[in-house]
Design an enzyme around this catalytic site. Structure first.
Site, PDB file in Angstrom:
ATOM      1  N   ASP A 168      -6.816  -6.776  -4.152  1.00  0.00           N
ATOM      2  CA  ASP A 168      -6.717  -5.809  -5.105  1.00  0.00           C
ATOM      3  C   ASP A 168      -6.885  -6.166  -6.316  1.00  0.00           C
ATOM      4  O   ASP A 168      -7.569  -5.543  -7.096  1.00  0.00           O
ATOM      5  CB  ASP A 168      -5.269  -5.189  -5.031  1.00  0.00           C
TER       6      ASP A 168
ATOM      7  N   GLN B  46       0.901  -1.319  -0.183  1.00  0.00           N
ATOM      8  CA  GLN B  46      -0.079  -0.178  -0.124  1.00  0.00           C
ATOM      9  C   GLN B  46       0.936   1.222   0.045  1.00  0.00           C
ATOM     10  O   GLN B  46       0.668   2.294  -0.517  1.00  0.00           O
ATOM     11  CB  GLN B  46      -1.030   0.002   1.290  1.00  0.00           C
TER      12      GLN B  46
ATOM     13  N   GLU C  90      -8.911   0.823   5.961  1.00  0.00           N
ATOM     14  CA  GLU C  90      -9.320   0.547   4.860  1.00  0.00           C
ATOM     15  C   GLU C  90      -9.323  -1.102   4.517  1.00  0.00           C
ATOM     16  O   GLU C  90      -9.915  -1.739   4.327  1.00  0.00           O
ATOM     17  CB  GLU C  90      -8.508   1.491   3.505  1.00  0.00           C
ATOM     18  N   HIS C  91      -7.766  -1.267   4.680  1.00  0.00           N
ATOM     19  CA  HIS C  91      -7.417  -2.912   4.531  1.00  0.00           C
ATOM     20  C   HIS C  91      -6.828  -3.249   6.019  1.00  0.00           C
ATOM     21  O   HIS C  91      -5.905  -2.735   6.393  1.00  0.00           O
ATOM     22  CB  HIS C  91      -6.329  -3.004   3.646  1.00  0.00           C
TER      23      HIS C  91
ATOM     24  N   HIS D 118       1.546   3.008  -3.465  1.00  0.00           N
ATOM     25  CA  HIS D 118       0.705   3.718  -4.340  1.00  0.00           C
ATOM     26  C   HIS D 118       1.019   5.118  -4.297  1.00  0.00           C
ATOM     27  O   HIS D 118       1.017   5.662  -5.345  1.00  0.00           O
ATOM     28  CB  HIS D 118      -0.545   3.540  -3.420  1.00  0.00           C
TER      29      HIS D 118
ATOM     30  N   HIS E 231     -53.485  16.206   4.828  1.00  0.00           N
ATOM     31  CA  HIS E 231     -53.192  14.879   5.158  1.00  0.00           C
ATOM     32  C   HIS E 231     -54.194  14.211   5.809  1.00  0.00           C
ATOM     33  O   HIS E 231     -54.547  12.983   5.290  1.00  0.00           O
ATOM     34  CB  HIS E 231     -51.776  14.873   6.011  1.00  0.00           C
TER      35      HIS E 231
END
Length: 434
Positions: free
Chosen positions: A363, A261, A329-330, A264, A422
């Site tokens: 991934d 990661q 996230e992971h 990235h 109503h």
């Protein structure tokens, strides 16, 4: 490469962890203004604005937006041209992703009450979805599959893909993935202008109902600004991984999992938590040695130095306190009995169980989606899925007896709110039964 160390026993740990994992929610004022200008121009001038921005920002010399569209024939040519191993891998991944997402598909349902009243939910797909696939620093054919295939499974009638092609360079694996995923239209347009075109439509680019897929700060800000006109999946921050390890996994494995990661981009975050101090030392030694062997080593060094960390916990239970504070996230659980430990996880985008399940498999080809909530939004968000491309309409069909029964309740509640029309609308049905 200097990697910070934290200790859960420190009296300042909570504050230190918060500072480490904080991702600024402050919007860059200059970017916000410029994105608003781009969106306004695309709304007003359509193709002309999209073309001007694309030629300027992506170093293009296209004569028209139509020239920025990639034909189905061109996508198929790329699929035929890539090496067989790549083609087979893409197709295998697509099959696995499709099979997994088919389990998510929701069907319409209804039931009838004793008086004949029908209640239920009608589930229908979006008419048109837009998928944004990043380009520039790297090519992401996997993102094509992850964004387009759930839409296909949901039954979306038309998928419109946008992705930048700086200097007119097209990546064959991205085009091949688009062919495999069944993308209907593909425009080589990126940035805020692509998001604006999808949101509002132009003479050549059709407007969509929802925009999904990650991008840079310009794309994220554009998605934020067009939300409401169209749906969006999320505002994605930098990629994150948190690894919990008991010290029994090969340190090289853990080091490379963290790097998966960190490579990235420089803002990505990779964190290791363990109750074993000697293991943290061993992993750091592996990282210092292995980073020199990687093509994106400079990016990894910056990421690990600025946002990476190793956290020493009291014990494994303490590790999971950290997990739920971070809401990653992971999340890799490199542990014995990982399935049992996973029950302690309340917040995570995706959980990878055991020593033989690196995040990288998720991934590309495991099956679950790799578009995941970042920046602690896993506390209230979920991975991209088929449900993002389906919408639900409530079904209410009263029988005469059911209407009469419900009208009594509705009348009382409507009059308590001061909504006379109503109440009377409901009461007409009540009177019909007298």
């Amino acid at each position: 490469m200097k990697i910070r160390r934290l200790d859960t026993r420190s009296e300042n740990f909570v504050a230190e962890l918060a500072a480490l994992t904080a991702w600024s929610e402050e919007r860059d004022a200059e970017v916000s203004v410029k994105v608003a200008d781009i969106i306004r121009a695309v709304r007003g001038d359509g193709d002309a604005a999209v073309l001007a921005y694309t030629n300027q920002f992506d170093r293009r010399d296209a004569p028209s937006v139509a020239a920025l569209e990639v034909s189905h024939e061109r996508m198929q040519q790329s699929l035929n041209a890539i090496p067989a191993a790549q083609r087979d891998a893409l197709q295998a991944a697509a099959e696995r992703v499709t099979r997994y997402h088919e389990k998510q598909k929701q069907d319409s349902w209804s039931y009838r009450e004793e008086d004949g009243t029908l209640l239920g939910q009608q589930v229908t797909p979006l008419d048109r979805a837009g998928i944004y696939v990043p380009g520039g620093k790297a090519a992401y054919p996997s993102s094509v599959l992850m964004n387009a295939l759930p839409a296909k499974v949901a039954g979306v009638a038309e998928i419109v893909m946008v992705s930048p092609a700086p200097a007119s360079e097209l990546n064959d694996t991205v085009l091949a993935a688009a062919a495999i995923a069944g993308v209907d239209r593909f425009f080589t347009v990126g940035g805020a202008q692509a998001v604006a075109a999808l949101a509002y439509g132009t003479q050549s680019i059709p407007g969509v109902d929802k925009i999904v897929g990650p991008g840079n700060i310009w794309v994220a800000e554009a998605k934020r600004q067009v939300f409401g006109k169209v749906g969006i999946d999320m505002i994605a921050g930098p990629s994150e991984i948190l690894v919990v390890c008991d010290g029994k996994t090969d340190p090289d494995w853990i080091a490379m999992d963290l790097f998966s990661q960190a490579e990235h981009d420089e803002e990505a975050q990779a964190i290791l938590v363990s109750q074993d101090a000697a293991f943290l030392d061993a992993v750091e030694a592996s990282m210092q040695r292995l980073v020199r062997t990687l093509d994106r080593g400079d990016i990894i060094r910056t990421s690990m130095t600025n946002r990476g960390a190793m956290i020493l916990a009291r014990d494994l239970d303490d590790c999971f306190v950290v997990v739920n504070q971070i809401s990653p996230e992971h999340l890799e659980l490199s542990l014995d009995d990982a399935e049992d430990w996973a029950k302690k996880v309340r917040h995570a985008g995706a959980i990878f169980l055991g020593r033989h399940t690196p995040e990288a498999l998720g991934d590309y080809c495991a099956g679950p989606n790799h578009v995941l909530p970042t920046s602690a939004t896993a506390r209230f968000s979920s991975p991209l899925g088929v449900y993002d491309f389906q919408k639900r309409s409530s079904l209410i069909g009263c029988s005469p007896a059911g209407a009469s029964s419900l009208a009594k309740i509705a009348s009382v509640l409507a009059r308590s709110e001061g909504l006379d029309a109503h109440a009377r609308s409901a009461e007409y049905r009540l009177f019909d039964q007298e």
